[in-house]
Design a protein around this motif. Structure first.
Motif, PDB file in Angstrom:
ATOM      1  N   GLN A   1      -7.673 -28.661  -6.931  1.00 24.34           N
ATOM      2  CA  GLN A   1      -6.507 -27.422  -6.778  1.00 24.34           C
ATOM      3  C   GLN A   1      -6.516 -25.711  -7.772  1.00 24.34           C
ATOM      4  OE1 GLN A   1      -2.444 -29.241  -8.391  1.00 24.34           O
ATOM      5  NE2 GLN A   1      -1.658 -27.456  -7.415  1.00 24.34           N
ATOM      6  N   VAL A   2      -7.616 -25.745  -8.623  1.00 28.47           N
ATOM      7  CA  VAL A   2      -8.177 -24.835  -8.835  1.00 28.47           C
ATOM      8  C   VAL A   2      -8.927 -23.791  -8.096  1.00 28.47           C
ATOM      9  CG1 VAL A   2      -9.315 -24.197 -11.392  1.00 28.47           C
ATOM     10  CG2 VAL A   2      -7.414 -25.604 -11.460  1.00 28.47           C
ATOM     11  N   THR A   3      -9.952 -24.880  -8.052  1.00 25.00           N
ATOM     12  CA  THR A   3     -10.971 -24.046  -6.819  1.00 25.00           C
ATOM     13  C   THR A   3     -10.347 -23.272  -5.802  1.00 25.00           C
ATOM     14  OG1 THR A   3     -12.468 -26.088  -7.302  1.00 25.00           O
ATOM     15  CG2 THR A   3     -13.444 -24.672  -5.250  1.00 25.00           C
ATOM     16  N   ALA A   4      -9.300 -24.482  -5.075  1.00 25.28           N
ATOM     17  CA  ALA A   4      -9.051 -23.580  -3.737  1.00 25.28           C
ATOM     18  C   ALA A   4      -7.859 -22.527  -4.108  1.00 25.28           C
ATOM     19  CB  ALA A   4      -7.703 -24.895  -3.682  1.00 25.28           C
TER      20      ALA A   4
ATOM     21  N   ARG B   1     -18.091 -18.017  -6.699  1.00 24.59           N
ATOM     22  CA  ARG B   1     -19.174 -19.021  -6.488  1.00 24.59           C
ATOM     23  C   ARG B   1     -19.252 -20.161  -7.218  1.00 24.59           C
ATOM     24  NH1 ARG B   1     -22.414 -17.030  -3.928  1.00 24.59           N
ATOM     25  NH2 ARG B   1     -23.471 -14.974  -4.810  1.00 24.59           N
ATOM     26  N   PRO B   2     -17.992 -20.858  -6.694  1.00 27.14           N
ATOM     27  CA  PRO B   2     -17.165 -22.370  -7.586  1.00 27.14           C
ATOM     28  C   PRO B   2     -18.519 -23.614  -8.020  1.00 27.14           C
ATOM     29  CG  PRO B   2     -17.825 -22.397  -5.079  1.00 27.14           C
ATOM     30  CD  PRO B   2     -18.192 -21.398  -5.655  1.00 27.14           C
ATOM     31  N   GLY B   3     -18.587 -23.639  -9.418  1.00 30.22           N
ATOM     32  CA  GLY B   3     -19.844 -24.884 -10.079  1.00 30.22           C
ATOM     33  C   GLY B   3     -19.505 -25.957  -9.391  1.00 30.22           C
ATOM     34  N   GLY B   4     -18.781 -26.796  -8.739  1.00 32.05           N
ATOM     35  CA  GLY B   4     -18.728 -27.898  -8.382  1.00 32.05           C
ATOM     36  C   GLY B   4     -17.928 -28.478  -6.758  1.00 32.05           C
ATOM     37  N   PRO B   5     -17.939 -29.085  -6.176  1.00 36.31           N
ATOM     38  CA  PRO B   5     -17.772 -29.087  -4.736  1.00 36.31           C
ATOM     39  C   PRO B   5     -16.180 -28.928  -4.585  1.00 36.31           C
ATOM     40  CG  PRO B   5     -18.914 -31.796  -5.910  1.00 36.31           C
ATOM     41  CD  PRO B   5     -18.441 -30.216  -6.974  1.00 36.31           C
ATOM     42  N   ALA B   6     -15.878 -28.477  -3.349  1.00 37.30           N
ATOM     43  CA  ALA B   6     -14.269 -27.936  -3.457  1.00 37.30           C
ATOM     44  C   ALA B   6     -13.316 -28.898  -3.151  1.00 37.30           C
ATOM     45  CB  ALA B   6     -14.574 -27.159  -1.776  1.00 37.30           C
ATOM     46  N   THR B   7     -13.982 -30.016  -2.509  1.00 37.95           N
ATOM     47  CA  THR B   7     -12.219 -31.093  -2.774  1.00 37.95           C
ATOM     48  C   THR B   7     -12.208 -32.364  -3.161  1.00 37.95           C
ATOM     49  OG1 THR B   7     -13.666 -33.002  -1.415  1.00 37.95           O
ATOM     50  CG2 THR B   7     -12.944 -30.710   0.191  1.00 37.95           C
ATOM     51  N   ARG B   8     -11.424 -32.598  -2.985  1.00 38.90           N
ATOM     52  CA  ARG B   8     -11.055 -34.018  -4.207  1.00 38.90           C
ATOM     53  C   ARG B   8     -11.534 -35.159  -4.798  1.00 38.90           C
ATOM     54  NH1 ARG B   8      -5.362 -36.137  -4.762  1.00 38.90           N
ATOM     55  NH2 ARG B   8      -5.806 -37.160  -2.714  1.00 38.90           N
TER      56      ARG B   8
ATOM     57  N   GLY C   1     -17.854 -28.719 -12.286  1.00 39.16           N
ATOM     58  CA  GLY C   1     -15.860 -28.646 -11.326  1.00 39.16           C
ATOM     59  C   GLY C   1     -16.097 -26.923 -12.019  1.00 39.16           C
ATOM     60  N   PRO C   2     -14.505 -26.719 -12.110  1.00 38.18           N
ATOM     61  CA  PRO C   2     -14.423 -25.529 -12.033  1.00 38.18           C
ATOM     62  C   PRO C   2     -14.804 -24.399 -13.500  1.00 38.18           C
ATOM     63  CG  PRO C   2     -12.518 -26.642 -11.769  1.00 38.18           C
ATOM     64  CD  PRO C   2     -13.749 -27.602 -11.309  1.00 38.18           C
ATOM     65  N   HIS C   3     -15.012 -25.095 -14.371  1.00 37.23           N
ATOM     66  CA  HIS C   3     -15.021 -24.762 -15.365  1.00 37.23           C
ATOM     67  C   HIS C   3     -16.871 -24.121 -15.864  1.00 37.23           C
ATOM     68  CE1 HIS C   3     -16.639 -28.140 -15.459  1.00 37.23           C
ATOM     69  NE2 HIS C   3     -17.025 -28.693 -16.712  1.00 37.23           N
ATOM     70  N   ARG C   4     -17.471 -24.394 -14.881  1.00 40.83           N
ATOM     71  CA  ARG C   4     -18.209 -23.330 -14.676  1.00 40.83           C
ATOM     72  C   ARG C   4     -18.616 -22.248 -13.127  1.00 40.83           C
ATOM     73  NH1 ARG C   4     -22.612 -25.500 -17.635  1.00 40.83           N
ATOM     74  NH2 ARG C   4     -23.779 -25.913 -16.083  1.00 40.83           N
TER      75      ARG C   4
END
Ligand SMILES: Nc1ncnc2c1ncn2[C@@H]1O[C@H](COP(=O)(O)OP(=O)(O)OP(=O)(O)O)[C@@H](O)[C@H]1O
Length: 358
Positions: free
Chosen positions: A190-193, A222-229, A252-255
């Motif tokens: 959800q954060v990534t989205a 630039r996402p720090g991990g995959p986008a989907t759950r 994850g999004p913390h990266r």
């Protein structure tokens, strides 16, 4: 829609300060240390989060409030009050921020459903040179304009992340870890989205902005991990041993990173001149204010921005603010640089924690 009848009580150096009869453009003038930024900070606390200084609650109370303070404002629609919102800390409960909307207690996060508040302050000048964490916080704050539930997703994600890091260290219980990873993946996606949607929308808005006189930045998420759950969950499960060895979760999004380069030259923002960096920040702020104004009413707080621009850029800024729909709050030590807008702006002189309407 605009903020009006603003009242601060025991907030920093403002014992009792009221600002009524606001306009679309509002100007606070006064000497250094008079309390102008404190007013902007109070307004920024009418949004979820820690406000424009990211101060602890204990720093915000003035000397005579016994540790408590109050900030209140009306939301006006075509001259009529449509809501009354406020945030306060009671002296007997100094660590707890309370929010009231139309007289009823509400969560700080629900403030985001009423207003979209953006700001640019001198403290943000180093944003492009700062750690990636500062830019993630920046994205999260801006994302509230398009999704008021974003703050909640971030806080749930962070809780799950802390929990997983702790479990990696002290537990080999795979069932627990799986449950936490499921939560982490849900909130993380959800954060990534939310961040991806923000950057895409902002990037669109920025292309509509001319290259001059403000340098136009190109933003890339630039996402720090995959986008989907599902993918994030699978990746977390796959890398438990790696993460255990590292002592923390490495996906994850913390990266995440927000990459910013200047259009034309393609120069990374971090190696642009101070003036170019500021010009790009102004461009992002204006693009964001336009976004905010499409959804909930927007409020834009510009601390010491206009007075530091050259006359051409200043005139361009005023023009953009005038055509924008956000209510704008500007500060400066002198009225002179604001000559072009004095006829239409509501102006207050701020002096030692008091406000006098000019
Ligand atoms: N908790 C507090 N209680 C009382 N006074 C405070 C508190 N926190 C800060 N102040 C005072 O507020 C003043 C600073 O106000 P502020 O930052 O709003 O100034 P400003 O008008 O924006 O000045 P500048 O033009 O220098 O940015 C200082 O005098 C500071 O001592």
């Amino acid at each position: 829609m605009a903020l009006d009848r603003i009242a601060l009580s025991h907030f920093r150096n403002h014992r009792q300060t009221e600002l009524g009869g606001t306009a679309q453009l509002n100007l606070l003038v006064g000497e250094n240390g008079a309390g102008k930024t404190n007013i902007l900070e109070a307004l920024s606390l009418l949004a979820p989060g820690r406000g424009l200084r990211r101060a602890a609650l204990s720093e915000l109370a003035g000397p005579d409030g016994g540790g408590g303070f109050q900030i209140g404002a009306s939301l006006n629609e075509q001259g009529h009050e449509s809501a009354r919102i406020g945030t306060f800390v009671e002296p007997e409960r100094p660590g707890r921020r309370l929010v009231r909307i139309n007289g009823a207690e509400a969560s700080a996060q629900s403030l985001g459903e009423w207003l979209a508040i953006g700001w640019l302050t001198p403290a943000m000048d180093g944003l492009f040179m700062d750690s990636a964490g500062a830019r993630r916080r920046y994205m999260d704050r801006l994302a509230l304009a398009i999704d008021p539930t974003h703050a909640r997703a971030v806080s749930r994600f962070e809780t799950a992340l802390r929990e997983r890091n702790k479990l990696l260290e002290d537990s080999r219980d795979a069932t627990w870890l799986e449950a936490i990873e499921a939560q982490l993946a849900e909130h993380g996606a959800q954060v990534t989205a939310g961040r991806a949607a923000l950057v895409a929308t902002l990037a669109d808005e920025l292309t509509a902005l001319p290259d001059q006189p403000f340098a136009r930045p190109i933003l890339t998420y630039r996402p720090g991990g995959p986008a989907t759950r599902e993918e994030l969950r699978a990746e977390l499960a796959r890398h438990r041993n790696r993460d255990r060895a590292a002592g923390r979760t490495l996906t994850g999004p913390h990266r995440d990173e927000l990459e910013v380069v200047m259009s034309g030259s393609g120069q990374p923002a971090s190696s642009c001149s101070t003036g170019e960096q500021k010009a790009m920040l102004i461009a992002i702020t204006l693009a964001h204010a336009a976004l905010a104004a499409e959804g909930r009413p927007g409020v834009l707080l510009l601390d010491e921005v206009a007075a530091h621009l050259d006359p051409v850029r200043r005139a361009a800024l005023f023009e953009r603010l005038r055509i924008g729909r956000a209510q704008v709050w500007l500060t400066g030590t002198e009225p002179a640089p604001f000559e072009d807008i004095l006829g239409e702006a509501a102006v207050w002189r701020i002096s030692r924690g008091t406000a006098e309407r000019l």
